[in-house]
Design an enzyme around this catalytic site. Structure first.
Site, short mmCIF file in Angstrom:
data_model
loop_
_atom_site.label_atom_id
_atom_site.label_comp_id
_atom_site.label_asym_id
_atom_site.label_seq_id
_atom_site.Cartn_x
_atom_site.Cartn_y
_atom_site.Cartn_z
N THR A 195 0.28 -0.55 -0.32
CA THR A 195 -0.04 -0.36 -0.01
C THR A 195 0.91 0.88 -0.45
OG1 THR A 195 -1.80 -0.98 0.77
CG2 THR A 195 -2.17 1.36 1.33
N GLY A 357 -25.74 -16.39 -24.71
CA GLY A 357 -24.58 -16.88 -25.47
C GLY A 357 -24.60 -16.38 -26.50
N CYS A 384 -32.34 -16.12 -23.35
CA CYS A 384 -31.76 -15.06 -25.41
C CYS A 384 -31.71 -16.38 -25.76
CB CYS A 384 -30.74 -14.05 -24.56
SG CYS A 384 -30.41 -12.93 -25.94
N PHE A 387 -33.43 -18.94 -24.61
CA PHE A 387 -35.24 -18.97 -24.76
C PHE A 387 -34.85 -19.40 -26.51
CE2 PHE A 387 -37.49 -16.23 -27.83
CZ PHE A 387 -38.34 -16.54 -28.07
N ARG A 465 -28.36 -10.80 -32.35
CA ARG A 465 -28.96 -11.05 -33.09
C ARG A 465 -29.59 -11.72 -34.41
NH1 ARG A 465 -24.32 -8.30 -35.11
NH2 ARG A 465 -22.34 -8.62 -33.54
N HIS A 510 -33.11 -9.45 -21.84
CA HIS A 510 -32.57 -9.90 -21.06
C HIS A 510 -32.77 -9.48 -19.02
CE1 HIS A 510 -28.67 -11.60 -22.62
NE2 HIS A 510 -29.21 -11.44 -23.66
N GLU A 512 -32.46 -9.68 -16.05
CA GLU A 512 -31.38 -9.39 -15.06
C GLU A 512 -30.91 -8.50 -15.05
OE1 GLU A 512 -31.42 -11.31 -17.83
OE2 GLU A 512 -29.02 -11.24 -18.76
N1 GLN Z 1 -26.40 -15.83 -29.97
C1 GLN Z 1 -27.55 -15.13 -29.76
C2 GLN Z 1 -28.25 -14.09 -30.87
O1 GLN Z 1 -27.42 -13.15 -31.50
C3 GLN Z 1 -28.54 -15.07 -28.35
C4 GLN Z 1 -28.00 -13.59 -28.04
C5 GLN Z 1 -28.17 -13.91 -27.00
O2 GLN Z 1 -27.86 -14.76 -25.57
N2 GLN Z 1 -27.47 -12.92 -25.77
O3 GLN Z 1 -29.46 -14.09 -31.12
#
Ligand code: GLN
Length: 539
Positions: A195, A357, A384, A387, A465, A510, A512
């Site tokens: 420190t 993801g 996302c 889903f 996307r 999302h 969250e």
């Molecule tokens: N890969 C998917 C898309 O682009 C999901 C994106 C995500 O889960 N944020 O739609």
């Protein structure tokens, strides 16, 4: 506008953001309007292009900013909605200076780090702080003092604090330095030398810290506080002990006991009364004294790093406090699921979450997790990509389209149930080009989602996307699957529900990211409530 600038010393990953956010909560609790700015000294324009393995989750803001996860901590602790200009990166600074140079703005001058880069830094800090309408701005500099990358930022704020000066003996600009006090030897002696070195480094740049927050395993001993005070040139009352706590939500109370906010306000010449922390304390007590226990399996591919799913973990804390339930989150690597089978790895959990993801690695594991949840009536939430996986699984197993897929993973699938958003077809640039940020979602009045949100119109944050292929919707809904949430023009499917199950819900958005203490994400709430009902018969 008053500024509190937070730096880090010794090592990165000290929890500077959380500490600054907890101080922010104490100022909010005294009625101040507080905002936060995070500086990331990397060359990326934003966090959107970064792998969550490197820096943890990419947090998404209302305005579509893809930012550092610390901004999520600030939103949760300060209970504010920030915008993308509250995340300043080296990339953003250089890009705008270089663009200005090309536009001839600098009138033939040699463009340099000082003053052009530093001026741009100062301009951006002041602009973000002032446009927020706050009275106090917390500015956190990522990384550690001494990093080459941080130098222009430290120089800029040094100039800023000098230019702003002070009034009537009070300061406009305060510097907080967060450092590590390591413990060595069998007796765990707390060591101040690192420190001392990092404060010396800061002072060599021309910044004298006003407050030192000492992170350690245990509470900092009084003698050690005195030693830090002496060597670092701050009063003892400005050396704050911040040990590891069972929950970060306990940190505001811990800091309050050491009168940090009072010290800060006194220095800034602001009058602060008694803090109103009762709701926060109640939230924390409920979190710490659960009556129930629920285990949630989070099936993803960044499971080595819990920070990659931090907003989900925090959403479950918010739900936990609201339901008096300890929500234990268990990470399951989706590739392991492919090898060992869903039932083996998931049957021990009370609920399943498949988060968002990108990319095909582990995708079949996520799909099988959705299938296991659907067929075993285990409460399930897909977000996302989760889903999208649930819809793929449903199309394969229930509709018999065994090659159903997303065109993200198989462009030649005969049943592309998930397909690129039409406006994405011409897009080739990667940064900031997804469907991003808060968009209106209309929920069907009788749906579970509408019940959980207590509303049929919601605004939730997006980052994708791909979407449910509009051409296959009538086939997908020919049995018991329903799309109960849609975009305002009804074109985009936003929520899926399988009412034959106790809880089987997916959302393209999302939830969250908007979850807060006292206002948990409704869909996470639904998941845990359903798990509690199955496990304990609670309603
Ligand atoms: N890969 C998917 C898309 O682009 C999901 C994106 C995500 O889960 N944020 O739609």
């Amino acid at each position: 506008m008053k500024y509190i600038f937070v730096t880090g010393g010794v090592i990165s990953g000290l929890g500077k953001g959380t500490t600054a956010a907890a101080l922010g909560r104490l100022l909010v609790a005294r009625g101040f309007r507080v905002t936060a700015i995070k500086i990331d000294p990397y060359l990326n324009i934003d966090a959107g292009t970064m792998n969550p393995f490197e820096h943890g989750e990419v947090f998404v803001m209302d305005d579509g900013g893809e930012v550092d996860l610390d901004l999520g901590t600030y939103e949760r602790f300060l209970d504010v909605n920030l915008s993308k200009d509250h995340n300043i990166t080296t990339g953003k600074i250089y890009l705008s200076v270089i663009n200005k140079e090309r536009d001839g703005v600098y009138l033939g001058k040699t463009v340099q780090i000082i003053p052009h880069i530093t001026n741009e830094i100062k301009r951006r800090i002041a602009a973000a702080a002032e446009s927020s309408g706050a009275e106090i701005a917390l500015i956190e500099l990522g990384g550690t003092v001494g990093d080459i990358e941080s130098m222009p930022f430290l120089e800029a704020v040094r100039q800023m604090s000098m230019e702003m000066g002070g009034r009537n003996g009070h300061r406009e600009f305060l510097f907080i330095h967060t450092t590590l006090i390591p413990e060595v030897g069998s007796v765990g002696e707390q060591k101040t030398k690192p420190t001392q070195h990092s404060v010396r480094e800061l002072r060599a740049i021309g910044i004298d810290p006003d407050l030192i927050i000492a992170r350690a395993e245990r509470d900092i001993e009084p003698d050690i506080k005195k030693k830090i005070s002496l060597f670092c040139n701050v009063p003892v009352e400005a050396v704050i002990s911040a040990p590891n706590l069972p929950s970060i939500y306990g940190l505001p109370m811990w800091l309050e006991e050491q009168h940090v906010a009072e010290y800060v306000l006194r220095k800034l010449g602001l009058a602060g009364g008694v803090p109103e922390l009762s709701q926060w304390k109640e939230f924390y007590l409920k979190l710490e004294h659960p009556r129930y226990f629920v285990d949630v399996a989070i099936v993803g591919k960044y499971t080595e790093l819990a920070d990659a799913y931090i907003s989900h973990i925090e959403a479950f804390h918010h739900v936990g406090a609201a339901t008096e339930c300890k929500v234990n989150t268990r990470f399951i690597e989706s590739e392991d699921l492919e090898k060992k089978g869903a039932e083996k790895l998931l049957s021990g959990s009370d609920a399943i979450l498949v988060p968002g993801g990108f990319g095909s690695r582990g995708i079949e594991g996520k799909i099988s997790a959705a299938g296991y949840a659907r067929s075993s009536n285990k409460p399930f939430l897909g977000i996302c990509l989760g889903f999208q996986c649930a819809v793929i699984e449903y199309a394969r197993s229930v509709l018999g389209w065994d090659k159903a897929n997303s065109t993200e993973f198989n462009p030649d699938s005969p049943h592309p149930v998930i397909d690129l958003l039409p406006e994405q077809r011409e897009v080739s640039e990667k940064g900031g080009t997804m469907r991003l940020g808060a968009h209106k979602v209309v929920l069907e009045p009788e749906s579970l989602a509408a019940k959980l949100y207590s509303s049929t119109t919601i605004y939730e944050r997006h980052r994708h996307r791909f979407e449910i292929n509009p051409e296959l919707i009538s086939d997908l809904t020919s049995r018991d699957l329903r799309f109960t949430g849609k975009s305002e023009d009804s074109r985009r499917m936003e929520v899926a529900e399988l009412r034959s199950n106790d809880y089987f819900v997916g959302s393209q958005f999302h939830p969250e990211f908007k979850s807060r203490p006292g206002r948990p994400s409704p869909l996470h709430m639904g998941l845990i409530t359903a798990a509690l009902k199955q496990k304990y018969g609670t309603t």
